[in-house]
Scaffold this motif. Structure first.
Motif, PDB file in Angstrom:
ATOM      1  N   GLY A   1      -2.851  -6.404  12.304  1.00  0.00           N
ATOM      2  CA  GLY A   1      -1.939  -5.705  11.390  1.00  0.00           C
ATOM      3  C   GLY A   1      -0.890  -6.597  10.752  1.00  0.00           C
ATOM      4  O   GLY A   1      -0.011  -6.110  10.048  1.00  0.00           O
ATOM      5  N   SER A   2      -0.985  -7.927  10.946  1.00  0.00           N
ATOM      6  CA  SER A   2       0.059  -8.803  10.411  1.00  0.00           C
ATOM      7  C   SER A   2      -0.194  -9.245   8.972  1.00  0.00           C
ATOM      8  O   SER A   2       0.628  -9.952   8.392  1.00  0.00           O
ATOM      9  N   GLY A   3      -1.360  -8.869   8.403  1.00  0.00           N
ATOM     10  CA  GLY A   3      -1.594  -9.142   6.981  1.00  0.00           C
ATOM     11  C   GLY A   3      -2.591 -10.247   6.687  1.00  0.00           C
ATOM     12  O   GLY A   3      -2.757 -10.644   5.537  1.00  0.00           O
ATOM     13  N   LYS A   4      -3.324 -10.710   7.708  1.00  0.00           N
ATOM     14  CA  LYS A   4      -4.255 -11.823   7.522  1.00  0.00           C
ATOM     15  C   LYS A   4      -5.426 -11.437   6.618  1.00  0.00           C
ATOM     16  O   LYS A   4      -5.729 -12.127   5.649  1.00  0.00           O
ATOM     17  N   THR A   5      -6.089 -10.324   6.964  1.00  0.00           N
ATOM     18  CA  THR A   5      -7.267  -9.921   6.194  1.00  0.00           C
ATOM     19  C   THR A   5      -6.877  -9.534   4.774  1.00  0.00           C
ATOM     20  O   THR A   5      -7.602  -9.850   3.820  1.00  0.00           O
ATOM     21  N   THR A   6      -5.741  -8.882   4.624  1.00  0.00           N
ATOM     22  CA  THR A   6      -5.288  -8.528   3.276  1.00  0.00           C
ATOM     23  C   THR A   6      -5.095  -9.802   2.453  1.00  0.00           C
ATOM     24  O   THR A   6      -5.510  -9.869   1.286  1.00  0.00           O
TER      25      THR A   6
ATOM     26  N   ALA B   1       1.929  -4.772   3.241  1.00  0.00           N
ATOM     27  CA  ALA B   1       0.934  -5.409   4.117  1.00  0.00           C
ATOM     28  C   ALA B   1       1.080  -6.926   4.039  1.00  0.00           C
ATOM     29  O   ALA B   1       0.937  -7.625   5.040  1.00  0.00           O
TER      30      ALA B   1
ATOM     31  N   TYR C   1       0.835  -1.208   0.000  1.00  0.00           N
ATOM     32  CA  TYR C   1       0.000   0.000   0.000  1.00  0.00           C
ATOM     33  C   TYR C   1       0.864   1.250   0.000  1.00  0.00           C
ATOM     34  O   TYR C   1       0.356   2.357   0.222  1.00  0.00           O
TER      35      TYR C   1
HETATM   36  P1  ADP Z   1      -4.693  -8.125   9.995  1.00  0.00           P
HETATM   37  O1  ADP Z   1      -5.849  -8.695   9.246  1.00  0.00           O
HETATM   38  O2  ADP Z   1      -3.648  -9.140  10.306  1.00  0.00           O
HETATM   39  O3  ADP Z   1      -5.091  -7.348  11.210  1.00  0.00           O
HETATM   40  P2  ADP Z   1      -4.420  -6.378   7.695  1.00  0.00           P
HETATM   41  O4  ADP Z   1      -4.247  -7.300   6.553  1.00  0.00           O
HETATM   42  O5  ADP Z   1      -5.773  -5.800   7.907  1.00  0.00           O
HETATM   43  O6  ADP Z   1      -3.916  -7.092   9.034  1.00  0.00           O
HETATM   44  O7  ADP Z   1      -3.407  -5.170   7.585  1.00  0.00           O
HETATM   45  C1  ADP Z   1      -2.017  -5.357   7.313  1.00  0.00           C
HETATM   46  C2  ADP Z   1      -1.358  -4.002   7.178  1.00  0.00           C
HETATM   47  O8  ADP Z   1      -1.825  -3.354   5.987  1.00  0.00           O
HETATM   48  C3  ADP Z   1      -1.650  -3.039   8.301  1.00  0.00           C
HETATM   49  O9  ADP Z   1      -0.501  -2.291   8.554  1.00  0.00           O
HETATM   50  C4  ADP Z   1      -2.759  -2.182   7.760  1.00  0.00           C
HETATM   51  O10 ADP Z   1      -2.744  -0.917   8.349  1.00  0.00           O
HETATM   52  C5  ADP Z   1      -2.416  -2.103   6.279  1.00  0.00           C
HETATM   53  N1  ADP Z   1      -3.598  -1.944   5.430  1.00  0.00           N
HETATM   54  C6  ADP Z   1      -4.634  -2.816   5.317  1.00  0.00           C
HETATM   55  N2  ADP Z   1      -5.544  -2.360   4.418  1.00  0.00           N
HETATM   56  C7  ADP Z   1      -5.075  -1.185   3.958  1.00  0.00           C
HETATM   57  C8  ADP Z   1      -5.550  -0.218   2.992  1.00  0.00           C
HETATM   58  N3  ADP Z   1      -6.707  -0.397   2.329  1.00  0.00           N
HETATM   59  N4  ADP Z   1      -4.796   0.866   2.771  1.00  0.00           N
HETATM   60  C9  ADP Z   1      -3.623   1.045   3.413  1.00  0.00           C
HETATM   61  N5  ADP Z   1      -3.120   0.204   4.313  1.00  0.00           N
HETATM   62  C10 ADP Z   1      -3.824  -0.909   4.596  1.00  0.00           C
END
Ligand code: ADP
Length: 384
Positions: A65-70, A44, A38
């Motif tokens: 914030g470890s990248g699971k949902t992404t 991410a 990002y």
């Molecule tokens: P988790 O699911 O493990 O909590 P995420 O996958 O949500 O982690 O997020 C991983 C990292 O990517 C975090 O630092 C988050 O802030 C960043 N991030 C997630 N989505 C976005 C986005 N749409 N724009 C910018 N940064 C993002």
């Protein structure tokens, strides 16, 4: 007297039709060198490769914030890849929009249509796919039976409890025999008891439906309870992947050891290749089989011992030969029913530790000086 044979996996209507997903026949999901950047300080998701086997229950576990949902969103197609590929059964889907990936999704918010009944909510994905009415009716009845909501067809979401609403959302997510079911912290909004009950439900439904489930959580107990395998995430990378038992018994790093279960941690600094190590003035035996293969072990390592592998001796004479031991002080005693948890101060540094001993091992008092010991094959030398 009749002899009961174990029930065969039920082939339900939900899993037949277009995709024959009987147990262990779901979709294989493969991520190869996947990165999502990002434009922040670190990506991410940072160059991860992961294969989720057909019918597998894979959990993406890790801190916030470890990248699971992404990662889940990259599988679903809600996010575009910066680099790498995603494929289903060896067919690349990286460029396919979400609606063409045929995936079921379940989120923390149930996202049910409030103006539709339970049956109408569950039928929605089938109506969108223009399935004949009679087939829809049968599939909805089958899936409502699967999630144990038979008889609620005519209710509106507002007439149901949170747990029941989540079961309707689950029914809607699997009724069309998706390639896989993606679940993003689906139990996060529920209280503890309901969570446990729904975990059992989800496990049963996974067994019966047999398709691939990818589950995101930050809760290690939930991950251990549900998963065939766990991918442990840290800073956009996979720290370690394996069965719950493997991650618990054979962590490769201190992060993995601490994230899954309680541990006693003795930091060593450099090098514990096998033979012996020194900690707090003691020499310990190191069985090479207990040294993690992780390359980081050579630079900084730690000995990790699980609380249930720790024994207590009231005097140093009570420590058997051939084991590793350390002096400790009992800092607190917690009665847990069938066992006691001891809160310990370990060695001269008073490093916090914990042991789990049988409840009948009575007589220990707070402030008492003891020796704690464990068998060298029960310890694990990990990268710190
Ligand atoms: P988790 O699911 O493990 O909590 P995420 O996958 O949500 O982690 O997020 C991983 C990292 O990517 C975090 O630092 C988050 O802030 C960043 N991030 C997630 N989505 C976005 C986005 N749409 N724009 C910018 N940064 C993002």
């Amino acid at each position: 007297m009749s002899i009961r044979t174990p029930a065969a996996p039920r082939t339900i209507e939900v899993t037949r039709a277009d995709s024959p997903a009987s147990p262990r026949q779901g979709t294989r999901i493969r991520l190869e060198r996947v990165t999502k950047d990002y434009g922040l300080a670190t990506p991410a998701v940072d160059d991860i490769s992961l294969t989720i086997e057909p019918g597998e229950f894979m959990t993406l576990l890790g801190p916030s914030g470890s990248g699971k949902t992404t990662t889940l969103n990259l599988i679903a197609g809600f996010e575009t890849l910066t680099s790498g590929t995603v494929s289903f059964n060896d067919r690349e889907v990286s460029a396919l929009p979400p609606h063409k990936r045929n995936l079921g999704m379940l989120f923390q918010s149930y996202a049910l249509f409030p103006h539709m009944t339970v049956a109408q909510n569950v039928a929605y994905p089938l109506r969108e796919r223009r399935m004949p009415k009679e087939q829809i009716r049968r599939k909805v009845a089958d899936v409502l039976e699967l999630v144990q909501l038979t008889g609620r067809d005519g209710h509106y979401p507002s007439q149901l409890s949170g747990g029941q609403q989540q079961r309707v959302a689950l029914a809607r997510a699997i009724v069309f025999s998706p390639n896989a079911l993606l679940l993003d912290e689906p139990l996060g909004a529920l209280d503890r008891n309901l969570r446990a009950a729904l975990q059992t439900e989800i496990r049963r439904i996974h067994r019966e439906v047999g398709s691939t489930f990818v589950f995101v959580t930050h809760d290690q107990e939930e991950a251990m309870n549900l998963s065939d395998r766990i991918a442990l995430f840290r800073d956009g990378r996979i720290e370690q992947i394996g069965t719950p038992e493997h991650l618990y018994q054979a962590p490769e790093t201190l992060f993995a050891a601490r994230f899954l279960g309680d541990s006693n941690v003795f930091e060593l600094g450099a090098g514990a290749a096998g033979g012996s190590v020194a900690w707090g003035g003691r020499e310990w035996v190191v069985d090479p089989a207990t040294v993690a293969a992780h390359p980081g072990v050579r630079e900084r390592s730690a000995v990790v011992v699980r609380p249930e592998d720790i024994s207590i001796a009231r005097t140093s004479e009570g420590v058997p030969s051939g084991v590793n031991s350390v002096d400790a002080v009992v800092r607190d005693l917690e009665f847990m029913g069938s066992y006691r948890t001891l809160v310990l101060g370990l060695g001269a540094a008073d490093t916090p530790g914990t042991a789990r001993v049988p409840a009948f091992e009575a007589g220990l008092t707070i402030g008492e000086h003891v020796s704690v010991w464990w068998r060298p094959e029960r310890q694990r030398v990990v990268a710190a």
